[in-house]
Write a protein that holds these residues in place. Structure first.
Motif, PDB file in Angstrom:
ATOM      1  N   SER A 297      -3.356  26.669 -36.135  1.00 50.39           N
ATOM      2  CA  SER A 297      -2.081  26.374 -35.495  1.00 50.39           C
ATOM      3  C   SER A 297      -2.168  25.673 -34.304  1.00 50.39           C
ATOM      4  O   SER A 297      -3.238  25.705 -33.664  1.00 50.39           O
ATOM      5  CB  SER A 297      -1.253  27.666 -35.246  1.00 50.39           C
ATOM      6  N   ARG A 298      -1.385  25.074 -33.548  1.00 50.20           N
ATOM      7  CA  ARG A 298      -1.614  24.804 -32.185  1.00 50.20           C
ATOM      8  C   ARG A 298      -2.077  25.792 -31.200  1.00 50.20           C
ATOM      9  O   ARG A 298      -2.597  25.675 -30.323  1.00 50.20           O
ATOM     10  CB  ARG A 298      -0.140  23.890 -31.657  1.00 50.20           C
ATOM     11  N   ASN A 299      -1.421  26.966 -31.579  1.00 41.48           N
ATOM     12  CA  ASN A 299      -1.733  28.108 -30.709  1.00 41.48           C
ATOM     13  C   ASN A 299      -3.061  28.429 -30.596  1.00 41.48           C
ATOM     14  O   ASN A 299      -3.772  28.542 -29.596  1.00 41.48           O
ATOM     15  CB  ASN A 299      -1.096  29.423 -31.200  1.00 41.48           C
ATOM     16  N   ASP A 300      -4.001  28.665 -31.781  1.00 37.50           N
ATOM     17  CA  ASP A 300      -5.540  28.877 -31.643  1.00 37.50           C
ATOM     18  C   ASP A 300      -6.240  27.632 -31.035  1.00 37.50           C
ATOM     19  O   ASP A 300      -7.173  27.514 -30.497  1.00 37.50           O
ATOM     20  CB  ASP A 300      -5.908  29.422 -32.729  1.00 37.50           C
ATOM     21  N   GLN A 301      -5.714  26.496 -31.482  1.00 33.70           N
ATOM     22  CA  GLN A 301      -6.256  24.863 -31.202  1.00 33.70           C
ATOM     23  C   GLN A 301      -6.054  24.961 -29.534  1.00 33.70           C
ATOM     24  O   GLN A 301      -7.026  24.511 -28.851  1.00 33.70           O
ATOM     25  CB  GLN A 301      -5.356  24.062 -31.767  1.00 33.70           C
ATOM     26  N   VAL A 302      -4.991  25.319 -28.776  1.00 37.26           N
ATOM     27  CA  VAL A 302      -4.890  25.223 -27.597  1.00 37.26           C
ATOM     28  C   VAL A 302      -5.828  26.285 -26.841  1.00 37.26           C
ATOM     29  O   VAL A 302      -6.420  25.823 -26.025  1.00 37.26           O
ATOM     30  CB  VAL A 302      -3.361  25.517 -27.104  1.00 37.26           C
ATOM     31  N   ALA A 303      -5.718  27.353 -27.430  1.00 41.79           N
ATOM     32  CA  ALA A 303      -6.705  28.434 -26.846  1.00 41.79           C
ATOM     33  C   ALA A 303      -8.147  28.038 -26.916  1.00 41.79           C
ATOM     34  O   ALA A 303      -8.921  28.149 -26.015  1.00 41.79           O
ATOM     35  CB  ALA A 303      -6.363  29.730 -27.414  1.00 41.79           C
ATOM     36  N   THR A 304      -8.554  27.469 -27.814  1.00 39.74           N
ATOM     37  CA  THR A 304      -9.822  26.850 -28.254  1.00 39.74           C
ATOM     38  C   THR A 304     -10.201  25.716 -27.169  1.00 39.74           C
ATOM     39  O   THR A 304     -11.276  25.610 -26.443  1.00 39.74           O
ATOM     40  CB  THR A 304     -10.190  26.297 -29.337  1.00 39.74           C
ATOM     41  N   ASP A 305      -9.100  25.005 -27.287  1.00 35.33           N
ATOM     42  CA  ASP A 305      -9.461  23.604 -26.092  1.00 35.33           C
ATOM     43  C   ASP A 305      -9.622  24.151 -24.697  1.00 35.33           C
ATOM     44  O   ASP A 305     -10.549  23.597 -23.882  1.00 35.33           O
ATOM     45  CB  ASP A 305      -8.309  22.603 -26.089  1.00 35.33           C
ATOM     46  N   ILE A 306      -8.931  24.920 -24.388  1.00 35.72           N
ATOM     47  CA  ILE A 306      -9.118  25.379 -22.747  1.00 35.72           C
ATOM     48  C   ILE A 306     -10.329  26.013 -22.660  1.00 35.72           C
ATOM     49  O   ILE A 306     -10.949  25.904 -21.508  1.00 35.72           O
ATOM     50  CB  ILE A 306      -7.658  26.417 -22.631  1.00 35.72           C
ATOM     51  N   ARG A 307     -10.675  26.910 -23.789  1.00 32.60           N
ATOM     52  CA  ARG A 307     -12.200  27.649 -23.474  1.00 32.60           C
ATOM     53  C   ARG A 307     -13.071  26.673 -23.333  1.00 32.60           C
ATOM     54  O   ARG A 307     -14.113  26.616 -22.670  1.00 32.60           O
ATOM     55  CB  ARG A 307     -12.423  28.706 -24.640  1.00 32.60           C
ATOM     56  N   LEU A 308     -13.102  25.551 -24.245  1.00 35.10           N
ATOM     57  CA  LEU A 308     -14.220  24.417 -24.135  1.00 35.10           C
ATOM     58  C   LEU A 308     -14.230  23.798 -22.976  1.00 35.10           C
ATOM     59  O   LEU A 308     -15.203  23.479 -22.572  1.00 35.10           O
ATOM     60  CB  LEU A 308     -13.905  23.490 -25.277  1.00 35.10           C
ATOM     61  N   TYR A 309     -12.972  23.550 -22.399  1.00 30.50           N
ATOM     62  CA  TYR A 309     -12.642  22.876 -21.317  1.00 30.50           C
ATOM     63  C   TYR A 309     -13.261  23.645 -20.115  1.00 30.50           C
ATOM     64  O   TYR A 309     -14.304  22.975 -19.339  1.00 30.50           O
ATOM     65  CB  TYR A 309     -11.207  22.415 -20.932  1.00 30.50           C
ATOM     66  N   LEU A 310     -13.121  24.986 -19.997  1.00 29.43           N
ATOM     67  CA  LEU A 310     -13.358  25.646 -18.833  1.00 29.43           C
ATOM     68  C   LEU A 310     -15.037  25.974 -19.031  1.00 29.43           C
ATOM     69  O   LEU A 310     -15.659  25.989 -17.773  1.00 29.43           O
ATOM     70  CB  LEU A 310     -12.700  27.217 -18.964  1.00 29.43           C
ATOM     71  N   ARG A 311     -15.452  26.011 -20.213  1.00 31.42           N
ATOM     72  CA  ARG A 311     -16.971  26.163 -20.260  1.00 31.42           C
ATOM     73  C   ARG A 311     -17.580  24.882 -19.868  1.00 31.42           C
ATOM     74  O   ARG A 311     -18.717  25.309 -18.945  1.00 31.42           O
ATOM     75  CB  ARG A 311     -17.358  26.443 -22.077  1.00 31.42           C
ATOM     76  N   ASP A 312     -17.271  23.631 -20.063  1.00 32.99           N
ATOM     77  CA  ASP A 312     -17.853  22.661 -19.438  1.00 32.99           C
ATOM     78  C   ASP A 312     -17.631  22.674 -17.998  1.00 32.99           C
ATOM     79  O   ASP A 312     -18.558  22.169 -17.086  1.00 32.99           O
ATOM     80  CB  ASP A 312     -17.127  21.365 -20.139  1.00 32.99           C
ATOM     81  N   GLU A 313     -16.459  22.877 -17.396  1.00 36.16           N
ATOM     82  CA  GLU A 313     -16.403  23.016 -15.841  1.00 36.16           C
ATOM     83  C   GLU A 313     -17.253  24.186 -15.497  1.00 36.16           C
ATOM     84  O   GLU A 313     -17.851  23.769 -14.198  1.00 36.16           O
ATOM     85  CB  GLU A 313     -14.803  23.173 -15.777  1.00 36.16           C
ATOM     86  N   ILE A 314     -17.298  25.137 -15.928  1.00 41.90           N
ATOM     87  CA  ILE A 314     -18.184  26.264 -15.562  1.00 41.90           C
ATOM     88  C   ILE A 314     -19.700  25.524 -15.344  1.00 41.90           C
ATOM     89  O   ILE A 314     -20.476  25.792 -14.441  1.00 41.90           O
ATOM     90  CB  ILE A 314     -18.191  27.599 -16.070  1.00 41.90           C
ATOM     91  N   ASP A 315     -20.253  25.031 -16.281  1.00 41.57           N
ATOM     92  CA  ASP A 315     -21.450  24.410 -16.487  1.00 41.57           C
ATOM     93  C   ASP A 315     -21.573  23.459 -15.267  1.00 41.57           C
ATOM     94  O   ASP A 315     -22.984  23.342 -14.646  1.00 41.57           O
ATOM     95  CB  ASP A 315     -21.818  23.916 -17.661  1.00 41.57           C
ATOM     96  N   SER A 316     -20.657  22.683 -15.309  1.00 38.15           N
ATOM     97  CA  SER A 316     -20.689  21.552 -14.226  1.00 38.15           C
ATOM     98  C   SER A 316     -20.768  22.105 -12.725  1.00 38.15           C
ATOM     99  O   SER A 316     -21.642  21.810 -11.823  1.00 38.15           O
ATOM    100  CB  SER A 316     -19.585  20.708 -14.366  1.00 38.15           C
TER     101      SER A 316
END
Length: 296
Positions: free
Chosen positions: A114-133
């Motif tokens: 669903s877009r629900n789990d898709q959005v949640a996944t995208d945000i986690r992937l984005y934040l993970r990259d931001e944290i690493d940066s």
């Protein structure tokens, strides 16, 4: 918007009239969530690979979808992608473009999610990259502080309490105090990363899916530590994002503290340090001034 345009919305099957244009503009997020395109495509590639591994997609369908997604990534990075407000968000824009490119097979990408789990996944992937940066930049700053502290280990300076001269310290010791603060900031971010790095894909809208998906495989393909445990929690909670903003606010408080000390130390009253001209500005009416605008 025409009825034909309304038909392309994946949720529009039961609706008899198109969405009002004001409502489309009001509810659209594509103006800001398009920055998630890289993570959205990566999540879709992993989801498609998982669907192929469990037999929901054929090898040819998986090939078409993966090649189509990579082509769309190229369009976005070249500035050739046409973002549509009527498609609401980054997810529907990419999925609609995929269907344009490869036909009905593109719609199979949404199987089991669903877009629900898709959005949640995208945000986690984005934040993970931001944290690493951010963690990388903190480490770079810490290395600079430690190098300077070693060079200034014997440079005597006054230590202050209440902005009053208190006890003698060294400039190197003061710099290592900054380093200690940044080390805790780094540790907080790494601890936050552990809670960010769980994969919600497979939770679907809120209660999972009847398709024979493999959540462990999807999590592994995306570099997560594992899947989230509860489907309702997976799509409804964003405490990991709140935790990140809390960590980031502490980082910024420390950086603000360092900056204020630089402002004090460059003043005529202290005159401890001299910032390079390239990091300062002047005054249009007082030519003697050298303003520490960057730390300000």
């Amino acid at each position: 918007m025409s009825d034909k345009q309304a038909d392309i919305k994946p949720w529009g099957g039961r609706f008899s009239e198109p969405t009002d244009q004001f409502v489309e503009r009001f509810t659209a997020s594509v103006g800001f969530d398009q920055r998630l395109y890289h993570h959205d495509i990566n999540g879709s590639l992993a989801h498609a690979q998982m669907l192929a591994s469990v037999g929901v997609l054929t090898d040819d369908e998986y090939r078409q979808i993966s090649e189509g997604l990579e082509a769309i990534r190229g369009e976005i990075e070249r500035g050739e992608f046409n973002w549509s407000v009527s498609l609401e968000d980054v997810h529907m824009n990419i999925e609609a473009r995929l269907t344009d490119r490869i036909g009905i097979t593109g719609k199979k990408l949404h199987t089991g999610r669903s877009r629900n789990d898709q959005v949640a996944t995208d945000i986690r992937l984005y934040l993970r990259d931001e944290i690493d940066s951010i963690a990388g930049e903190l480490t770079r700053l810490q290395q600079g502080l430690c190098d300077l502290a070693e060079r200034e280990a014997d440079t005597i300076m006054p230590g202050f309490t209440h902005l009053q001269t208190a006890q003698p310290v060294t400039f190197g010791h003061h710099l290592l105090a900054w380093n200690a603060m940044l080390e805790r900031d780094y540790e907080r971010l790494m601890d936050c990363r552990k809670r960010v790095n769980r994969c919600p894909l497979g939770a679907a809208a809120l209660a999972g899916t009847t398709y024979p998906i493999n959540r462990e495989l999807t999590a592994q393909l995306l570099g997560f530590d594992g899947p989230t445990e509860n489907s309702l929690d997976s799509v409804s909670d964003r405490d990991f994002a709140i935790e990140f903003t809390a960590c980031a606010s502490i980082v910024m408080t420390h950086l603000s503290r360092f900056s204020e000390e630089l402002v004090l130390w460059t003043s005529a009253q202290f005159n401890f340090i001299n910032l390079p001209d390239r990091f300062c500005t002047g005054s249009s009416i007082m030519p003697q001034k050298k303003n520490p605008d960057v730390p300000e």
